[in-house]
Design a protein around this motif. Structure first.
Motif, PDB file in Angstrom:
ATOM      1  N   ASP A 138       8.704  -4.755  -3.601  1.00  0.00           N
ATOM      2  CA  ASP A 138       8.791  -3.429  -4.221  1.00  0.00           C
ATOM      3  C   ASP A 138       9.450  -2.464  -3.236  1.00  0.00           C
ATOM      4  OD1 ASP A 138       8.604  -1.089  -5.594  1.00  0.00           O
ATOM      5  OD2 ASP A 138       6.415  -0.986  -5.634  1.00  0.00           O
ATOM      6  N   GLN A 139      10.772  -2.365  -3.311  1.00  0.00           N
ATOM      7  CA  GLN A 139      11.519  -1.550  -2.354  1.00  0.00           C
ATOM      8  C   GLN A 139      11.468  -0.065  -2.681  1.00  0.00           C
ATOM      9  OE1 GLN A 139      15.360  -3.059  -1.287  1.00  0.00           O
ATOM     10  NE2 GLN A 139      14.633  -5.152  -1.071  1.00  0.00           N
ATOM     11  N   LYS A 140      10.798   0.310  -3.763  1.00  0.00           N
ATOM     12  CA  LYS A 140      10.609   1.730  -4.070  1.00  0.00           C
ATOM     13  C   LYS A 140       9.324   2.271  -3.438  1.00  0.00           C
ATOM     14  CE  LYS A 140      13.259   1.707  -8.380  1.00  0.00           C
ATOM     15  NZ  LYS A 140      14.392   2.407  -7.749  1.00  0.00           N
ATOM     16  N   ASP A 141       8.509   1.377  -2.908  1.00  0.00           N
ATOM     17  CA  ASP A 141       7.244   1.806  -2.299  1.00  0.00           C
ATOM     18  C   ASP A 141       7.495   2.161  -0.836  1.00  0.00           C
ATOM     19  OD1 ASP A 141       4.692   2.209  -1.366  1.00  0.00           O
ATOM     20  OD2 ASP A 141       3.828   0.506  -2.420  1.00  0.00           O
ATOM     21  N   LEU A 142       7.867   3.423  -0.603  1.00  0.00           N
ATOM     22  CA  LEU A 142       8.231   3.854   0.741  1.00  0.00           C
ATOM     23  C   LEU A 142       7.017   3.984   1.665  1.00  0.00           C
ATOM     24  CD1 LEU A 142      11.038   6.461  -0.039  1.00  0.00           C
ATOM     25  CD2 LEU A 142      11.220   4.003   0.359  1.00  0.00           C
ATOM     26  N   LEU A 143       5.807   3.982   1.089  1.00  0.00           N
ATOM     27  CA  LEU A 143       4.616   4.010   1.941  1.00  0.00           C
ATOM     28  C   LEU A 143       4.535   2.751   2.800  1.00  0.00           C
ATOM     29  CD1 LEU A 143       1.930   5.439  -0.504  1.00  0.00           C
ATOM     30  CD2 LEU A 143       3.027   6.610   1.403  1.00  0.00           C
ATOM     31  N   LEU A 144       5.118   1.658   2.312  1.00  0.00           N
ATOM     32  CA  LEU A 144       5.144   0.431   3.110  1.00  0.00           C
ATOM     33  C   LEU A 144       5.988   0.620   4.361  1.00  0.00           C
ATOM     34  CD1 LEU A 144       5.522  -2.101   0.160  1.00  0.00           C
ATOM     35  CD2 LEU A 144       3.518  -1.870   1.653  1.00  0.00           C
ATOM     36  N   LEU A 145       7.057   1.405   4.242  1.00  0.00           N
ATOM     37  CA  LEU A 145       7.878   1.691   5.423  1.00  0.00           C
ATOM     38  C   LEU A 145       7.108   2.550   6.420  1.00  0.00           C
ATOM     39  CD1 LEU A 145      11.428   2.361   3.902  1.00  0.00           C
ATOM     40  CD2 LEU A 145      10.414   0.225   4.700  1.00  0.00           C
ATOM     41  N   ASP A 146       6.273   3.452   5.904  1.00  0.00           N
ATOM     42  CA  ASP A 146       5.432   4.254   6.815  1.00  0.00           C
ATOM     43  C   ASP A 146       4.496   3.354   7.615  1.00  0.00           C
ATOM     44  OD1 ASP A 146       6.593   6.566   5.889  1.00  0.00           O
ATOM     45  OD2 ASP A 146       5.001   7.015   4.454  1.00  0.00           O
ATOM     46  N   GLN A 147       3.965   2.324   6.966  1.00  0.00           N
ATOM     47  CA  GLN A 147       3.067   1.403   7.671  1.00  0.00           C
ATOM     48  C   GLN A 147       3.839   0.592   8.719  1.00  0.00           C
ATOM     49  OE1 GLN A 147       0.481   2.751   7.093  1.00  0.00           O
ATOM     50  NE2 GLN A 147      -0.838   1.621   5.703  1.00  0.00           N
TER      51      GLN A 147
ATOM     52  N   ILE B 166      11.380  -4.158  14.541  1.00  0.00           N
ATOM     53  CA  ILE B 166      10.824  -3.687  13.272  1.00  0.00           C
ATOM     54  C   ILE B 166      11.802  -2.735  12.596  1.00  0.00           C
ATOM     55  CG2 ILE B 166       9.053  -2.235  12.214  1.00  0.00           C
ATOM     56  CD1 ILE B 166       7.016  -3.443  14.020  1.00  0.00           C
ATOM     57  N   TYR B 167      12.324  -1.780  13.362  1.00  0.00           N
ATOM     58  CA  TYR B 167      13.240  -0.810  12.759  1.00  0.00           C
ATOM     59  C   TYR B 167      14.509  -1.484  12.239  1.00  0.00           C
ATOM     60  CZ  TYR B 167      10.321   2.971  14.536  1.00  0.00           C
ATOM     61  OH  TYR B 167       9.278   3.835  14.778  1.00  0.00           O
ATOM     62  N   GLU B 168      14.970  -2.502  12.942  1.00  0.00           N
ATOM     63  CA  GLU B 168      16.155  -3.225  12.474  1.00  0.00           C
ATOM     64  C   GLU B 168      15.868  -3.973  11.174  1.00  0.00           C
ATOM     65  OE1 GLU B 168      17.170  -5.559  15.906  1.00  0.00           O
ATOM     66  OE2 GLU B 168      18.654  -4.089  16.602  1.00  0.00           O
ATOM     67  N   ARG B 169      14.666  -4.526  11.057  1.00  0.00           N
ATOM     68  CA  ARG B 169      14.294  -5.211   9.815  1.00  0.00           C
ATOM     69  C   ARG B 169      14.233  -4.216   8.659  1.00  0.00           C
ATOM     70  NH1 ARG B 169       9.445  -9.496  10.603  1.00  0.00           N
ATOM     71  NH2 ARG B 169      10.310 -10.256   8.627  1.00  0.00           N
TER      72      ARG B 169
END
Length: 287
Positions: free
Chosen positions: A205-214, A234-237
């Protein structure tokens, strides 16, 4: 007052419109209203129950929710108890009673109710999920994970949401681990495993930006542990998966890490990438 008049106008036109009664109950529960207006809820709820008797259970729960939202736990419990006594085979009123105790951190009372629900409704997720939330609030991370795990086998259609919640719990558990100079390999193995879990969830689910916050939180844990290259990884991934505008913030973060490492050429490269994607971000130019 205008909102109230509109609701009342609808009820005069359609006396049996149950949705309007529910909205009017929640209208009086709004935090900007005073206790006098909150006190109108019983009158509205009883009128609704007389006019639309097939919706009695829902009106009782709505009244309880209204009081619970205003911190009136005793009044909320009275409504939930009435609903439970009148409809003993239904689950939701009992669940809400437990949540009311949970809101006051009366964990033993709440968990007693939730455990009873598990025993009486063993194929229902709600009891497991409720105890898991209680354990989370108490910081009992392993116990919370165990209950989420049991619940996930029952409510398979919620697989993504439960896996996401479990990943959040694991992250909260790791965040409580104090970072020490002699921190062991197991700590970094846990971080790496959790990184893979969040990446997998984000791919789903690439619309769930909360996962990027984690994932950003995980990167910061690596930074706290002086593992700068792992944070870059991590940032590169993230930048490999995220949409163009979202990438900019993480490319800027990579630039910051290379700056800390003294590699100004790479830092400049990533700052330029971030600017190209988000030219309006003044902080990027400052970097």
């Amino acid at each position: 007052e205008e909102d109230q008049n509109l609701y009342e106008k609808v009820l005069r036109s359609i006396p049996g419109h149950s949705e309007t009664y529910l909205r009017l109950i929640m209208f009086y529960a709004r935090p900007e209203h005073n206790q006098v207006q909150l006190g109108k809820i019983p009158e509205i709820a009883h009128k609704a129950m007389d006019v639309v008797p097939e919706q009695v259970y829902g009106f009782m729960l709505a009244a309880g929710d209204a009081y619970l939202a205003n911190g009136r736990i005793k009044a909320a419990l009275e409504w939930f108890t009435r609903a439970e006594e009148q409809y003993p085979t239904r689950l939701l009123a009992r669940l809400k009673k437990g949540e009311a105790f949970l809101s006051k951190q009366k964990f033993s009372k709440a968990e007693e109710i939730f455990q009873d629900l598990i025993e009486e409704f063993p194929r229902s997720y709600e009891g497991y999920g409720a105890i898991a939330r209680s354990k989370e609030i108490q910081g009992s991370w392993d116990a919370a994970l165990a209950y989420y795990e049991k619940g996930s086998a029952i409510r398979q259609e919620w697989d993504f949401s439960i896996r996401k919640r479990m990943a959040d719990v694991k992250l909260n558990k790791i965040k409580e681990t104090p970072v020490q100079e002699n921190i062991g390999n197991s700590y970094f193995e846990e971080l790496a495993q959790l990184e893979d879990e969040f990446i997998k969830l984000f791919r789903e689910d690439q619309k769930d930006l909360l996962l990027l916050d984690q994932l950003d939180t995980l990167a910061n844990l690596y930074l706290d542990a002086k593992e700068l290259n792992k944070a870059i990884q991590i940032y590169e991934r993230i930048t490999d998966l995220a949409e163009r505008e979202v990438r900019a913030d993480y490319e800027n973060s990579i630039g910051n890490i290379y700056y800390e490492l003294g590699d100004y050429k790479k830092a400049s490269k990533y700052y330029q990438l971030a600017i190209s994607r988000k030219p309006e971000a003044a902080a990027f130019y400052s970097n």
